[in-house]
Structure formats: structure tokens, C-alpha cells
Design an enzyme around this catalytic site. Sequence first.
Site, PDB file in Angstrom:
ATOM      1  N   LYS A  68       0.804  -1.231   0.000  1.00  0.00           N
ATOM      2  CA  LYS A  68       0.000   0.000   0.000  1.00  0.00           C
ATOM      3  C   LYS A  68       0.839   1.286   0.000  1.00  0.00           C
ATOM      4  O   LYS A  68       0.409   2.291  -0.551  1.00  0.00           O
ATOM      5  CB  LYS A  68      -0.929   0.011   1.217  1.00  0.00           C
ATOM      6  N   ASP A 123     -10.342   3.689   1.775  1.00  0.00           N
ATOM      7  CA  ASP A 123     -10.585   3.057   3.083  1.00  0.00           C
ATOM      8  C   ASP A 123     -11.343   3.964   4.059  1.00  0.00           C
ATOM      9  O   ASP A 123     -12.322   3.540   4.672  1.00  0.00           O
ATOM     10  CB  ASP A 123      -9.254   2.646   3.736  1.00  0.00           C
TER      11      ASP A 123
HETATM   12  P1  NAP Z   1      -1.376  -2.060  10.986  1.00  0.00           P
HETATM   13  O1  NAP Z   1      -1.083  -0.832  10.184  1.00  0.00           O
HETATM   14  O2  NAP Z   1      -0.335  -3.123  11.064  1.00  0.00           O
HETATM   15  O3  NAP Z   1      -1.738  -1.580  12.492  1.00  0.00           O
HETATM   16  C1  NAP Z   1      -1.937  -2.523  13.495  1.00  0.00           C
HETATM   17  C2  NAP Z   1      -2.522  -1.885  14.757  1.00  0.00           C
HETATM   18  O4  NAP Z   1      -2.853  -2.959  15.641  1.00  0.00           O
HETATM   19  C3  NAP Z   1      -1.564  -0.975  15.536  1.00  0.00           C
HETATM   20  O5  NAP Z   1      -2.290   0.008  16.220  1.00  0.00           O
HETATM   21  C4  NAP Z   1      -0.932  -1.965  16.527  1.00  0.00           C
HETATM   22  O6  NAP Z   1      -0.443  -1.367  17.697  1.00  0.00           O
HETATM   23  C5  NAP Z   1      -2.150  -2.791  16.881  1.00  0.00           C
HETATM   24  N1  NAP Z   1      -1.832  -4.115  17.403  1.00  0.00           N
HETATM   25  C6  NAP Z   1      -1.376  -5.202  16.703  1.00  0.00           C
HETATM   26  N2  NAP Z   1      -1.235  -6.259  17.539  1.00  0.00           N
HETATM   27  C7  NAP Z   1      -1.626  -5.830  18.772  1.00  0.00           C
HETATM   28  C8  NAP Z   1      -1.715  -6.450  20.053  1.00  0.00           C
HETATM   29  N3  NAP Z   1      -1.366  -7.739  20.241  1.00  0.00           N
HETATM   30  N4  NAP Z   1      -2.166  -5.712  21.103  1.00  0.00           N
HETATM   31  C9  NAP Z   1      -2.520  -4.411  20.933  1.00  0.00           C
HETATM   32  N5  NAP Z   1      -2.451  -3.772  19.758  1.00  0.00           N
HETATM   33  C10 NAP Z   1      -2.008  -4.466  18.692  1.00  0.00           C
HETATM   34  O7  NAP Z   1      -2.693  -2.779  10.469  1.00  0.00           O
HETATM   35  P2  NAP Z   1      -3.954  -2.164   9.676  1.00  0.00           P
HETATM   36  O8  NAP Z   1      -3.718  -2.284   8.223  1.00  0.00           O
HETATM   37  O9  NAP Z   1      -4.270  -0.830  10.265  1.00  0.00           O
HETATM   38  O10 NAP Z   1      -5.093  -3.248  10.038  1.00  0.00           O
HETATM   39  C11 NAP Z   1      -5.564  -3.398  11.369  1.00  0.00           C
HETATM   40  C12 NAP Z   1      -6.775  -4.325  11.388  1.00  0.00           C
HETATM   41  O11 NAP Z   1      -7.825  -3.749  10.628  1.00  0.00           O
HETATM   42  C13 NAP Z   1      -6.552  -5.716  10.771  1.00  0.00           C
HETATM   43  O12 NAP Z   1      -7.247  -6.650  11.563  1.00  0.00           O
HETATM   44  C14 NAP Z   1      -7.186  -5.622   9.398  1.00  0.00           C
HETATM   45  O13 NAP Z   1      -7.677  -6.862   8.946  1.00  0.00           O
HETATM   46  C15 NAP Z   1      -8.350  -4.691   9.685  1.00  0.00           C
HETATM   47  N6  NAP Z   1      -8.777  -3.930   8.502  1.00  0.00           N
HETATM   48  C16 NAP Z   1     -10.086  -4.028   8.125  1.00  0.00           C
HETATM   49  C17 NAP Z   1     -10.530  -3.323   7.025  1.00  0.00           C
HETATM   50  C18 NAP Z   1     -11.958  -3.430   6.596  1.00  0.00           C
HETATM   51  O14 NAP Z   1     -12.262  -3.075   5.453  1.00  0.00           O
HETATM   52  N7  NAP Z   1     -12.864  -3.842   7.461  1.00  0.00           N
HETATM   53  C19 NAP Z   1      -9.645  -2.500   6.292  1.00  0.00           C
HETATM   54  C20 NAP Z   1      -8.311  -2.407   6.730  1.00  0.00           C
HETATM   55  C21 NAP Z   1      -7.891  -3.134   7.844  1.00  0.00           C
HETATM   56  P3  NAP Z   1       1.110  -0.882  17.820  1.00  0.00           P
HETATM   57  O15 NAP Z   1       1.165   0.462  17.155  1.00  0.00           O
HETATM   58  O16 NAP Z   1       1.354  -0.845  19.276  1.00  0.00           O
HETATM   59  O17 NAP Z   1       1.943  -1.922  17.101  1.00  0.00           O
END
Ligand code: NAP
Length: 278
Positions: free
Chosen positions: A66, A102
Site C-alpha cells: 500500500k 478506506d
Molecule cells: P497495521 O497498520 O499493522 O496496524 C496494526 C494496529 O494494531 C496498531 O495500532 C498496533 O499497535 C495494533 N496491534 C497489533 N497487535 C496488537 C496487540 N497484540 N495488542 C494491541 N495492539 C495491537 O494494520 P492495519 O492495516 O491498520 O489493520 C488493522 C486491522 O484492521 C486488521 O485486523 C485488518 O484486517 C483490519 N482492517 C479491516 C478493514 C476493513 O475493510 N474492514 C480494512 C483495513 C484493515 P502498535 O502500534 O502498538 O503496534
Amino acid sequence: MKKLYGVIGNPIAHSMSPDIHNAALKDLGLDGHYHAFKVEEDSLEDAVKGIRALGLQGINVTVPHKVSIMDHLDHIDESAKVLGAVNTVRREGDKLVGYNTDGEGFVKSLMRILDKPISELSFLMIGAGGAARAIFTTIVRDNPEKFDICNRTIEKAKQLTESAPSFRNVEVLSIKEAEERLEQYDVIIHTTSVGMYPNVEDIPLSLQRAESSAVVCDIVYNPIQTSLLKEAKQKGLKTLDGVGMFVEQAALSFRLWTGHEPDVEKMRSIVVGKLGGK
Ligand code: NAP
């Protein structure tokens, strides 16, 4: 001639995007096909050359490309510039232009269940990753009363607030601090991967202090009913699952490419069916 669309990412085998886009193309009688392409990180440049050479009309971009794809496109739309990430590419003449749907996709799904404008609501967001950035920068454009962010890594939440420097009604909190003042928020949005399959019992924070009128949103969509949403329902709170954002962002990409309006409810039922109604 059949128009070609697709999604690039890695892993990509379980992507539901081909199902929903191909169904929408078929329903609208458009002669096109959408395919999922597995692209390794070090093959991205070649993949974009391939997209140009083979004449694909539009692609979605997912993890891990991305951000890095921005270096290979001809122009970046404001929607993607503000996020520093692209999830949709559209061919415009001989140019490839990057967009991001998004944030708008999430807001569209949220507006379906809110009974007040964003400007009259206070928000708490859990998480500060890529999806959180999309949601934060889109919602603050409508000037909510307050938009606080809590995250495991406080520094990342602070960085996120810098992406909208003119919005002042924002505080960065630890998860514990957020739990203790949960009664202050009208809308609670969870954007981390906590509670995602296979760790479905995990919960990002306790809803014990949430107001009975609060809306709880989880963008995780596998499972659809996360532990957080189950707790919210037990407390009688209104909920929004992550399928809404997924299908609305896809529908916005589809409109950008084809100019046609896909049936979002049908897209939703395909995704729910594929996830086994989980
Ligand atoms: P990302 O950029 O990798 O961000 C991950 C986030 O999760 C950060 O805030 C991270 O905290 C936190 N995190 C990860 N593991 C954790 C844990 N064990 N305990 C507490 N916090 C934790 O990921 P992203 O792309 O934003 O995606 C995040 C989620 O959203 C995923 O589950 C993805 O499938 C979902 N999503 C859904 C859609 C949809 O259309 N519904 C679209 C995009 C994403 P730190 O900063 O502390 O590492």
C-alpha cells in the site's frame, strides 16, 4: 474487449475481492474480469510494469504494497496523499493514478447507523496503524466534538495526530486511561488486529464504562462478530461490524473504475456467506 481488474498483495489466496467485484461486473452486464495476483515485495516494480503493459483498468492494493506502490505510479490523488497509502489504482489514459477509499468506506458504513452528524459526536479510536490513519483523517474533516486515540504504542498514536495538525480536539491515551473514561464517548472504533482469527477470544479493551447510547465499531471482519462486538451487544449497545467498511471501500473502487453503482447489500451477503456468517 473484456476489461481487466485485480488486486495485488501477499498473502492474497483468501481475498474475497474477486468474488464481490466479479459478481458486481456480472450483475451490471459489464464485460470485465477481476483477478487476485500474488506479488512478492521485491517484484512490485515488475508487477506495475505488467499492469501498464497488459492494460489493466484498475487494481486494488493490499498488504504489503500500500505504501511502496506510490513510488511506481504517475500521480497520487489527495485521498491517498493524506494517508501516505494507496488501496486503489485507476488507469487514466496512459497514466496510473493512486487513490485511497478506506477512510471514506468506513465513514459510509458508519453513517448508515448514526442518527447525528459527526460534528455533534465524540469519538474514541483504539489503534494507530494504517486503517486507523484512514479513519482518523477522514472523520476529523467533519470536525467532531472530540476524537481521542489510544494505542499499545503511545508514540504511534502521537504520530497519527500529526497527520491532521489543524484538528485540536484530540488526546492520546493509554488503553487503560481510555477504559477509565469510556463514558465520554458516543462512538468507539476498534482498528487493531486484536480479536482477529485465530485469536478470536482476545478483546482490545473492556466496555464496562461505556454509555448505554454508545455505538461500538470493529473493523476486524474475520470473525464478523468479534469478542468486542459480542460484549457490546450483551450490554445492549449499537454495533457496526467490519464487513461494512470492507464492502463500502470496494464499492468506491468499483465506481472509480467503471462509473457504475454496485449493489452493496449483495456484496455484503457474498462476504458474509464466504465467512460462514461467523
Ligand atoms: P497495521 O497498520 O499493522 O496496524 C496494526 C494496529 O494494531 C496498531 O495500532 C498496533 O499497535 C495494533 N496491534 C497489533 N497487535 C496488537 C496487540 N497484540 N495488542 C494491541 N495492539 C495491537 O494494520 P492495519 O492495516 O491498520 O489493520 C488493522 C486491522 O484492521 C486488521 O485486523 C485488518 O484486517 C483490519 N482492517 C479491516 C478493514 C476493513 O475493510 N474492514 C480494512 C483495513 C484493515 P502498535 O502500534 O502498538 O503496534
